[in-house]
Design an enzyme around this catalytic site. Sequence first.
Site, short mmCIF file in Angstrom:
data_model
loop_
_atom_site.label_atom_id
_atom_site.label_comp_id
_atom_site.label_asym_id
_atom_site.label_seq_id
_atom_site.Cartn_x
_atom_site.Cartn_y
_atom_site.Cartn_z
N HIS A 130 0.82 -1.20 0.00
CA HIS A 130 0.00 0.00 0.00
C HIS A 130 0.86 1.26 0.00
CE1 HIS A 130 -3.95 -1.99 1.51
NE2 HIS A 130 -3.92 -1.85 0.21
N GLU A 175 7.51 -16.72 -22.52
CA GLU A 175 8.37 -16.34 -21.38
C GLU A 175 9.29 -17.48 -20.97
OE1 GLU A 175 5.69 -15.20 -18.23
OE2 GLU A 175 4.16 -16.61 -18.96
N ASP A 183 10.23 -12.64 -17.24
CA ASP A 183 10.57 -14.04 -16.99
C ASP A 183 11.49 -14.59 -18.08
OD1 ASP A 183 9.51 -14.67 -14.53
OD2 ASP A 183 7.53 -15.17 -15.33
N CYS A 204 4.74 -7.62 -23.64
CA CYS A 204 4.05 -7.07 -22.47
C CYS A 204 4.98 -7.00 -21.26
CB CYS A 204 2.81 -7.89 -22.13
SG CYS A 204 3.15 -9.62 -21.71
#
Length: 855
Positions: free
Chosen positions: A478, A715, A739, A786
């Site tokens: 957070h 990946e 990855d 991505c």
Amino acid sequence: MNTPTPADPATARLALIAPLSGPLIPLERVPDPVFAQKMVGDGISIDPLDQCLRAPCAGRIVQLHPAGHAVTVATPEGIEILMHIGLDTVNLKGSGFTPHVKVGDTVKVGDALIEFDADYIATHAKSLLTQIVITNSERVAEFKPATGSVVVGRDVALELMLAGAETGVVVESAKIVTSEAILIPNPTGLHARPAAVLANLAKKFKADIQIQKGAAQANAKSVVAIMGLEINQGDKITLLAKGEEAEAAIATLTPLLWEGLGDQGCAPAPAPASFVTPANAAPAPQPRSEDPNLLIGVAASPGLAVGVVFQVRHAEITVVEDAEGSPQQERERLDHAIDEARRQLEALQARLHGGGAADKAAIFAAHQELLDDPDLLDIAYSALAKGKSAAFAWQRAFTTHADRLAGLRNELLAARANDLRDVGRRALSLLTGVQPERPDPPNNAILIAEELTPSDTASLDRHKVRGFCTTLGGATSHVAILARSLDIPAAAGMEPGVLELPNGTPVILDGGKGTLRLNPSTEEVERIRQTQERVAERRHIDLGEAQKPAVTRDHHVVEVVGNIGGLADAEQIPGLGGEGVGLLRSEFLFLERSTAPNEDEQFAAYKAITEALGPNRPLIIRTLDVGGDKPLAYLPIPKEDNPFLGERGLRVGLDRPEILRTQLRAILRAAAFGKIRVMFPMVGLLSELRDAKAILEEERQRLNAQPIETGIMVEIPAAAVMAAQFAREADFFSIGTNDLTQYTLAMDRGHPKLAPKVDGLNPSVLQLIAWTVQAAHTEGKWVGVCGGIAGDPQAVPLLIGMGVDELSVSVPIIPSIKAQIRRLQFSDCQALAQQALTLETAAQVRALCPDPDHA
């Protein structure tokens, strides 16, 4: 084989008829130490040839595990016979088992107890071996197991000579000793293995020991009794003991229960945390960088900041253990402090709402929920009842909970430990009257701390604080979320040596790279300041032109889309010029909950995101991507020595097809409302893609839905090397460079020493990308990226030059990436990419491609 012999009270003999057909295996040979060492009890094991467990004798059902894999029959003589189908089958959560009885039923020899799918269990559990165990073995004088093979309902599997009387009589005592409230950490509760460990430990004490769960109690020396309580993860229990060694029993068993009794997936609960200052800290590990003036952490919030070090410390609040007043008085003090803390949080939440920061306000609404957590309060109240002070009881309750969260492998859940400590300290300050000191930072401060709480972050003076670094936490905390919403650079997971930097040390913080440079020269500082001004001006211009297409100066079109984690991100895409979503991380629906989201929940979420994007923007939904390195509480995966090489991504979905099928049905239903594509993560074998596509097609036909495009994440190096074959099966590729890089280089990007070398611009990674693009285009398929380098300004020209069709980047930088593409010449990019592929190191590639923001 032996002829069946009924129970004979006169001779105290009991024959157990084979509940299954199959070869008999001595219990000592069962590959599970709890059964092999007879911790549950003595008996026999069967390697089943049929698929229905039947009653071995007449009796009554006294226990049926909720997972359906274990049942106990009690005979009229009081002998308890536990039948446990398979090993580690509790993890199947009932899949493959169909019970035909319930607790309290009376059965006779041969009655069906549990039907099971042997093929499913054999491929999803450790073993099919089924154990027939006498849990109160002290009632048996002699065990006579049969040998060879048995036929269900006909042959004797085990003959018992019953003892004349019970052993282990407990010396009575009027005094009852109780434990504190204990939260069960075991992922699958107190099933047979931990129950057996507990029962065996309890038997060592001369005391009557009971487990209490709610209003129910059970004998802690009985495996069946413990299992009968159906104690699940997170359940609160109490131990009660009476007898000569009652106090020793409670003192020994309580911490062991907190630690999970050695069960898989449990780690010993650490002692409540105390603050460690640099003066008394353990020796710091070796630096992660060979440059003594460069400290490396994890990117938490992007941006550059120039300033001076200002150390922030959370002082430990000393509390008195023993109460001065009565338990009732201490409880009133605690309740008053919690009420006051709740009012403070309500005021903070209202202030943030009033300032238009609803996302930040929601964090403190969650803090209010933590204050009302019943288990947290019960642990505190339990300590109050034993004469502890309100401050001590509260501190122990919230630190115990926080330390347990911090030890979880799930990064998001572990990050919430900081929230709990924040809430806990707020109430503790009110209880003790000790308010934390908040020294006023100097101008241009870069805050340094072990951790900052959300309260700290929300109250930062943005006129003085330029950024911060913490040694704990990560990009999903957070605190990191708040930092990004405040547009303040931040790095987390920084090496511990940062805590020893003197106040006033000049530094440059790069939140996007997670680095802190010490003692920069005057020239470096001035260069950074000029860069900041130039970047700010350029981004303002880019935002104004966000709706223009991403087309190079020589008319080559590239699609720029966003990586998102939920509806809030999706709603920003149209305004920032995003042409769709290249990656929806569907994990946001599955995290921080005790059960998997159902089909309707997922459908509603996907539909809402589709509608936020509009009918013409594509949405690529990646199926659930979790595994050994980021497990879910309701999707247990055994701890793995190499989680990055274990059950991850699509492997988990194929291993638990009910989860995958539910998600695919929801995706197919939502596809009726927009341009939805589905993408499978961590695909390394063609068979995996074919199996997933077969499941998708089965569900599509059941729903009578329209076909949707299906792609894979590239990946794993194998997928890149085999791209030509995969391109004939998939509709598109999306390259996950994060990855792919660490798998190609065999380096963990979180490794203290190797992390600086894990760079997606390494020529070996670029070569795999080039192969993938070429193979896809040969088959007429498109390729996106991505991973992190899709939004790296130095990588963008190379990716375009290699022919990548789509860049999927973090939402805020969509306008900047589109603007950069419009400044490029496609032919130049092609030449640059060819040159990069001939180089030897990532550093050489980066030198070839200057960062436009730092040029």
